[in-house]
Design a protein around this motif. Structure first.
Motif, mmCIF file in Angstrom:
data_model
loop_
_atom_site.group_PDB
_atom_site.id
_atom_site.type_symbol
_atom_site.label_atom_id
_atom_site.label_comp_id
_atom_site.label_asym_id
_atom_site.label_seq_id
_atom_site.Cartn_x
_atom_site.Cartn_y
_atom_site.Cartn_z
ATOM 1 N N LYS A 89 0.514 -0.666 -0.065
ATOM 2 C CA LYS A 89 0.309 -0.003 0.123
ATOM 3 C C LYS A 89 0.916 1.279 -0.494
ATOM 4 C CE LYS A 89 -3.853 2.263 1.977
ATOM 5 N NZ LYS A 89 -4.525 2.182 3.580
ATOM 6 N N GLN A 90 1.799 1.351 0.471
ATOM 7 C CA GLN A 90 3.008 2.342 0.752
ATOM 8 C C GLN A 90 3.412 2.830 -0.626
ATOM 9 O OE1 GLN A 90 5.180 2.071 4.439
ATOM 10 N NE2 GLN A 90 7.072 4.123 3.519
ATOM 11 N N ALA A 91 3.716 1.868 -1.128
ATOM 12 C CA ALA A 91 4.488 1.558 -2.437
ATOM 13 C C ALA A 91 3.382 2.036 -3.420
ATOM 14 C CB ALA A 91 4.818 -0.120 -3.062
ATOM 15 N N ALA A 92 2.645 1.896 -3.324
ATOM 16 C CA ALA A 92 1.517 2.467 -4.507
ATOM 17 C C ALA A 92 1.199 3.569 -4.026
ATOM 18 C CB ALA A 92 0.657 1.279 -4.429
ATOM 19 N N GLU A 93 0.893 4.245 -2.866
ATOM 20 C CA GLU A 93 1.467 6.149 -2.465
ATOM 21 C C GLU A 93 1.997 6.259 -3.152
ATOM 22 O OE1 GLU A 93 0.517 5.403 1.703
ATOM 23 O OE2 GLU A 93 -1.316 5.258 1.490
ATOM 24 N N ILE A 94 3.330 5.984 -3.040
ATOM 25 C CA ILE A 94 4.405 6.924 -3.404
ATOM 26 C C ILE A 94 5.135 7.558 -4.601
ATOM 27 C CG2 ILE A 94 6.906 6.006 -3.658
ATOM 28 C CD1 ILE A 94 7.058 5.402 -1.225
ATOM 29 N N ALA A 95 3.639 5.929 -5.174
ATOM 30 C CA ALA A 95 4.092 5.856 -6.862
ATOM 31 C C ALA A 95 2.577 6.345 -7.636
ATOM 32 C CB ALA A 95 3.910 4.390 -7.426
#
Length: 324
Positions: free
Chosen positions: A314-320
């Motif tokens: 989820k955090q990775a997707a938020e960064i993207a």
């Protein structure tokens, strides 16, 4: 939570104990689970691995999560001698003799294999189980020749640790997980794994893991998570498949994620711990099918991970999503 705290909670007279989910797809969630079912799960594992009273067991994972708690419960029900070390990326550092049994996450195994004396001790562990994340093909190849039993586990907080194992080394190495006796698996219309394990769960567990059932109707393998599918221009891309293929060519830490896109709906994005974005891009273009190739590359200082070492999806997707 300390070991003293766990023992106090285990012996407090309540028939339930608090655990937290790993948080790989969001914030960790609290759950109350029955101690008696944890004892059943522990007994199943000890019986399968033929662990005996007096055998040593390494506790090297946080006690806030089910994996760490279950190591302690196994030591209680079978009379194992617990070796407790501070959770770290190098759990074998400082040990003078290998434990008979150890449960580790892939990151701990990987780190241990980079230090000769730690790798030697890792090879001497009689029963090594690895869980909490995917084991890439390079690690599997290196583990293949280990002299003692090495297993990949399948399970989750809801199943009170693992309900199936697959051997990673020796002549019985396999890509298929074999459920314990009394555990049945199937898939639903979405291809997601369903678990029936009445000894440890009163309800049928419908997972978000896309699975394939072997022709024997019993064994299974995991293809990826339902929520880790990228729908890009009508083509469905499984994030774990992209990561597995790239693991043959990349040595730097990375994670595949997705970003919303006006034209394609979603696009493949990649977070990577490297400043050489152009070099990473060339590797992807040379080795990935065209539709799997990231359209967005993001250099980060550190790949976001959960406390148990899994990619924090989820955090990775938020960064993207924050990238223009």
């Amino acid at each position: 939570m300390t070991l003293k705290d766990f023992y106090a909670e285990w012996n407090n007279g309540s028939d339930k104990i608090l655990v937290h989910t790993s948080g790989s797809t969001g914030k960790p969630k609290p759950m109350m689970v029955e101690k008696s079912k944890m004892e059943v799960s522990a007994t199943i594992t000890c019986d399968f691995l033929n662990l005996k009273q007096g055998d040593t067991a390494l506790l090297c994972m946080p006690l806030d999560y089910i994996a760490g708690k279950m190591v302690v419960v196994r030591s209680i029900v079978r009379g194992l001698r617990l070796i407790s070390v501070k959770p770290s990326g190098h759990p074998l550092r400082g040990l003078t003799e290998p434990p008979v049994f150890a449960a580790m996450i892939p990151m701990q195994v990987f780190n241990s294999m980079q230090v000769p004396e730690e790798k030697e001790m890792l090879m001497q562990i009689k029963h090594l189980i690895i869980g909490g994340g995917a084991i890439d093909t390079a690690m599997e190849r290196e583990l293949r020749d280990f002299p003692n039993s090495v297993w990949s586990t399948y399970g989750m907080t809801e199943t009170l640790s693992h309900i199936a194992l697959r051997q990673l080394n020796g002549s019985k190495a396999s890509c298929w997980y074999t459920p314990f006796e009394g555990v049945d698996v199937s898939v639903n219309d979405n291809g997601c794994l369903i678990i029936d394990a009445p000894r440890i769960s009163d309800i049928r567990i419908v997972t978000n893991d896309i699975a394939e059932i072997a022709p024997d109707g019993r064994r299974f393998r995991i293809m990826g998570r339902k929520d880790n599918v990228i729908d890009s221009g009508g083509i469905k891309i499984q994030i774990e498949e992209v990561e597995t293929l790239l693991s043959k060519y990349l040595t730097v830490p990375y994670v595949i994620t997705k970003k919303s896109d006006y034209k394609f709906g979603e696009i493949v994005a990649m977070l990577v711990e490297s400043d050489d974005v152009e070099g990473i891009k060339r590797i992807c273009e040379d080795n990935l099918p065209k539709y799997w190739q990231p359209k967005l590359y993001i250099s980060v200082k550190k790949i976001p991970r959960t406390q148990t070492g899994k990619p924090a999806r989820k955090q990775a997707a938020e960064i993207a999503e924050r990238m223009i």
